[in-house]
Design a protein around this motif. Structure first.
Motif, mmCIF file in Angstrom:
data_model
loop_
_atom_site.group_PDB
_atom_site.id
_atom_site.type_symbol
_atom_site.label_atom_id
_atom_site.label_comp_id
_atom_site.label_asym_id
_atom_site.label_seq_id
_atom_site.Cartn_x
_atom_site.Cartn_y
_atom_site.Cartn_z
ATOM 1 N N LEU A 124 51.843 23.464 51.624
ATOM 2 C CA LEU A 124 52.078 24.516 52.278
ATOM 3 C C LEU A 124 51.805 25.744 52.124
ATOM 4 O O LEU A 124 51.372 26.704 52.825
ATOM 5 C CB LEU A 124 53.906 24.439 52.452
ATOM 6 C CG LEU A 124 54.493 23.203 53.254
ATOM 7 C CD1 LEU A 124 55.723 23.081 53.184
ATOM 8 C CD2 LEU A 124 53.793 23.082 54.708
ATOM 9 N N LYS A 125 51.761 25.979 50.512
ATOM 10 C CA LYS A 125 51.297 27.219 50.107
ATOM 11 C C LYS A 125 50.007 27.716 50.262
ATOM 12 O O LYS A 125 49.367 28.582 50.659
ATOM 13 C CB LYS A 125 51.738 27.303 48.519
ATOM 14 C CG LYS A 125 51.504 28.567 47.887
ATOM 15 C CD LYS A 125 51.734 28.793 46.412
ATOM 16 C CE LYS A 125 52.113 29.873 45.771
ATOM 17 N NZ LYS A 125 52.526 29.930 44.487
ATOM 18 N N ILE A 126 48.946 26.470 50.393
ATOM 19 C CA ILE A 126 47.790 26.621 50.582
ATOM 20 C C ILE A 126 47.309 27.192 52.114
ATOM 21 O O ILE A 126 46.694 28.015 52.429
ATOM 22 C CB ILE A 126 46.806 25.194 50.388
ATOM 23 C CG1 ILE A 126 46.779 25.040 48.871
ATOM 24 C CG2 ILE A 126 45.565 25.488 51.081
ATOM 25 C CD1 ILE A 126 46.171 23.627 48.582
ATOM 26 N N HIS A 127 48.390 26.422 52.984
ATOM 27 C CA HIS A 127 48.223 26.850 54.580
ATOM 28 C C HIS A 127 48.647 28.344 54.609
ATOM 29 O O HIS A 127 48.030 29.032 55.387
ATOM 30 C CB HIS A 127 49.075 25.840 55.273
ATOM 31 C CG HIS A 127 48.693 24.526 55.321
ATOM 32 N ND1 HIS A 127 47.493 23.947 55.331
ATOM 33 C CD2 HIS A 127 49.522 23.319 55.344
ATOM 34 C CE1 HIS A 127 47.429 22.687 55.078
ATOM 35 N NE2 HIS A 127 48.522 22.400 55.396
ATOM 36 N N ILE A 128 49.717 28.671 54.104
ATOM 37 C CA ILE A 128 50.130 30.044 54.104
ATOM 38 C C ILE A 128 49.113 30.999 53.672
ATOM 39 O O ILE A 128 48.604 32.010 54.204
ATOM 40 C CB ILE A 128 51.502 30.312 53.362
ATOM 41 C CG1 ILE A 128 52.631 29.631 54.126
ATOM 42 C CG2 ILE A 128 51.775 31.887 53.488
ATOM 43 C CD1 ILE A 128 53.780 29.567 53.226
ATOM 44 N N TYR A 129 48.529 30.715 52.477
ATOM 45 C CA TYR A 129 47.432 31.467 51.790
ATOM 46 C C TYR A 129 46.284 31.655 52.689
ATOM 47 O O TYR A 129 45.340 32.791 52.853
ATOM 48 C CB TYR A 129 46.947 30.915 50.444
ATOM 49 C CG TYR A 129 46.068 31.857 49.685
ATOM 50 C CD1 TYR A 129 46.578 32.515 48.755
ATOM 51 C CD2 TYR A 129 44.890 31.719 49.629
ATOM 52 C CE1 TYR A 129 46.107 33.340 47.700
ATOM 53 C CE2 TYR A 129 43.977 32.484 48.778
ATOM 54 C CZ TYR A 129 44.555 33.287 47.738
ATOM 55 O OH TYR A 129 43.843 33.993 46.963
ATOM 56 N N ALA A 130 45.583 30.460 53.334
ATOM 57 C CA ALA A 130 44.557 30.372 54.310
ATOM 58 C C ALA A 130 44.895 31.212 55.514
ATOM 59 O O ALA A 130 44.034 31.866 55.902
ATOM 60 C CB ALA A 130 44.249 29.059 54.616
ATOM 61 N N GLY A 131 46.136 31.147 56.070
ATOM 62 C CA GLY A 131 46.370 31.968 56.999
ATOM 63 C C GLY A 131 46.258 33.600 56.798
ATOM 64 O O GLY A 131 45.572 34.245 57.660
ATOM 65 N N ARG A 132 46.652 34.088 55.590
ATOM 66 C CA ARG A 132 46.527 35.468 55.133
ATOM 67 C C ARG A 132 45.038 35.633 55.006
ATOM 68 O O ARG A 132 44.613 36.983 55.540
ATOM 69 C CB ARG A 132 47.104 35.562 53.609
ATOM 70 C CG ARG A 132 48.546 35.642 53.724
ATOM 71 C CD ARG A 132 49.049 36.702 54.351
ATOM 72 N NE ARG A 132 50.481 36.718 54.811
ATOM 73 C CZ ARG A 132 51.112 37.683 55.249
ATOM 74 N NH1 ARG A 132 50.492 38.841 55.838
ATOM 75 N NH2 ARG A 132 52.633 37.862 55.488
ATOM 76 N N ILE A 133 43.909 34.852 54.482
ATOM 77 C CA ILE A 133 42.665 35.160 54.254
ATOM 78 C C ILE A 133 42.168 35.205 55.785
ATOM 79 O O ILE A 133 41.206 35.983 55.968
ATOM 80 C CB ILE A 133 42.147 34.053 53.674
ATOM 81 C CG1 ILE A 133 42.662 34.051 52.070
ATOM 82 C CG2 ILE A 133 40.572 34.367 53.448
ATOM 83 C CD1 ILE A 133 42.349 35.338 51.468
ATOM 84 N N ILE A 134 42.428 34.161 56.668
ATOM 85 C CA ILE A 134 41.905 34.250 58.166
ATOM 86 C C ILE A 134 42.309 35.479 58.813
ATOM 87 O O ILE A 134 41.761 36.120 59.334
ATOM 88 C CB ILE A 134 42.308 33.321 58.837
ATOM 89 C CG1 ILE A 134 41.708 31.799 58.358
ATOM 90 C CG2 ILE A 134 42.148 33.322 60.326
ATOM 91 C CD1 ILE A 134 42.082 30.496 58.822
ATOM 92 N N GLU A 135 43.663 36.035 58.572
ATOM 93 C CA GLU A 135 43.892 37.341 59.042
ATOM 94 C C GLU A 135 43.187 38.310 58.716
ATOM 95 O O GLU A 135 42.902 39.265 59.050
ATOM 96 C CB GLU A 135 45.707 37.609 58.865
ATOM 97 C CG GLU A 135 46.585 36.805 59.692
ATOM 98 C CD GLU A 135 47.813 37.365 59.766
ATOM 99 O OE1 GLU A 135 48.501 37.789 60.764
ATOM 100 O OE2 GLU A 135 48.381 37.364 58.456
ATOM 101 N N ASP A 136 42.723 38.301 57.241
ATOM 102 C CA ASP A 136 41.783 39.481 56.491
ATOM 103 C C ASP A 136 40.464 39.353 57.133
ATOM 104 O O ASP A 136 39.904 40.321 57.767
ATOM 105 C CB ASP A 136 41.668 39.111 55.246
ATOM 106 C CG ASP A 136 42.858 39.327 54.307
ATOM 107 O OD1 ASP A 136 43.832 40.020 54.937
ATOM 108 O OD2 ASP A 136 43.013 39.074 53.095
ATOM 109 N N MET A 137 39.864 38.217 57.736
ATOM 110 C CA MET A 137 38.727 37.996 58.187
ATOM 111 C C MET A 137 38.929 38.656 59.450
ATOM 112 O O MET A 137 37.944 39.268 60.186
ATOM 113 C CB MET A 137 38.421 36.718 58.427
ATOM 114 C CG MET A 137 37.802 36.157 57.186
ATOM 115 S SD MET A 137 37.127 34.244 57.178
ATOM 116 C CE MET A 137 38.538 33.544 56.394
#
Length: 155
Positions: A124-137
């Protein structure tokens, strides 16, 4: 652990497929989909980064580099900004899944063929983290877009 040639080549094949989709002249790909190279999320989603990630009112995480998006051969921010969906294949601990980001709705779909129920806290932490990175993109390719307050909704 010794990896086979197939395991070493698989990320290169997925990288090649992303490039093929992004460069395709087929209208379906040209208008609808952008494939984020898998190495982007894999690079920042390392254990040491995940361990320091905090999803609190003041989010702290290792993000994209200062010049991310300057090299269009790695991430074409102009092409990405014109698509409806972004696909981000990820391989962590020898398991592949796909993030599908729906730009207009700001929703992150987690497509995992081996999903068997609720994931553990680390996944779940990976999914949240990936979401943040995608938002940065998204912010790199569409500067007017703002981060969501509580992270991307995941489905």
């Amino acid at each position: 652990m010794i990896r086979s040639d197939c395991e070493d080549r698989l990320p290169m094949i997925v990288q090649w497929m992303c490039s093929t989709f992004n460069d395709s002249e087929l209208l379906r790909f040209k208008n609808d989909f952008y494939c984020i190279p898998p190495r982007i999320l894999e690079t920042v989603s390392q254990k040491r980064n995940l361990n320091s990630f905090r999803e609190v009112p003041t989010v702290s995480y290792v993000g994209l580099g200062l010049h991310f998006g300057d090299d269009s051969s790695f991430f074409d921010k102009i092409a990405a900004s014109m698509r409806k969906w972004w696909f981000a294949p990820v391989c962590i601990d020898r398991h592949w899944w796909l993030y599908a980001f729906e730009i207009a709705q700001k929703r992150l779909w987690v497509l995992d063929s081996m999903y068997t129920g609720e994931h553990n806290n680390e996944r779940l932490k990976i999914h949240i983290y990936a979401g943040r990175i995608i938002e940065d993109m998204v912010k790199v390719s569409m500067p007017a877009c703002e981060h969501t307050e509580n992270g991307l909704p995941r489905f």
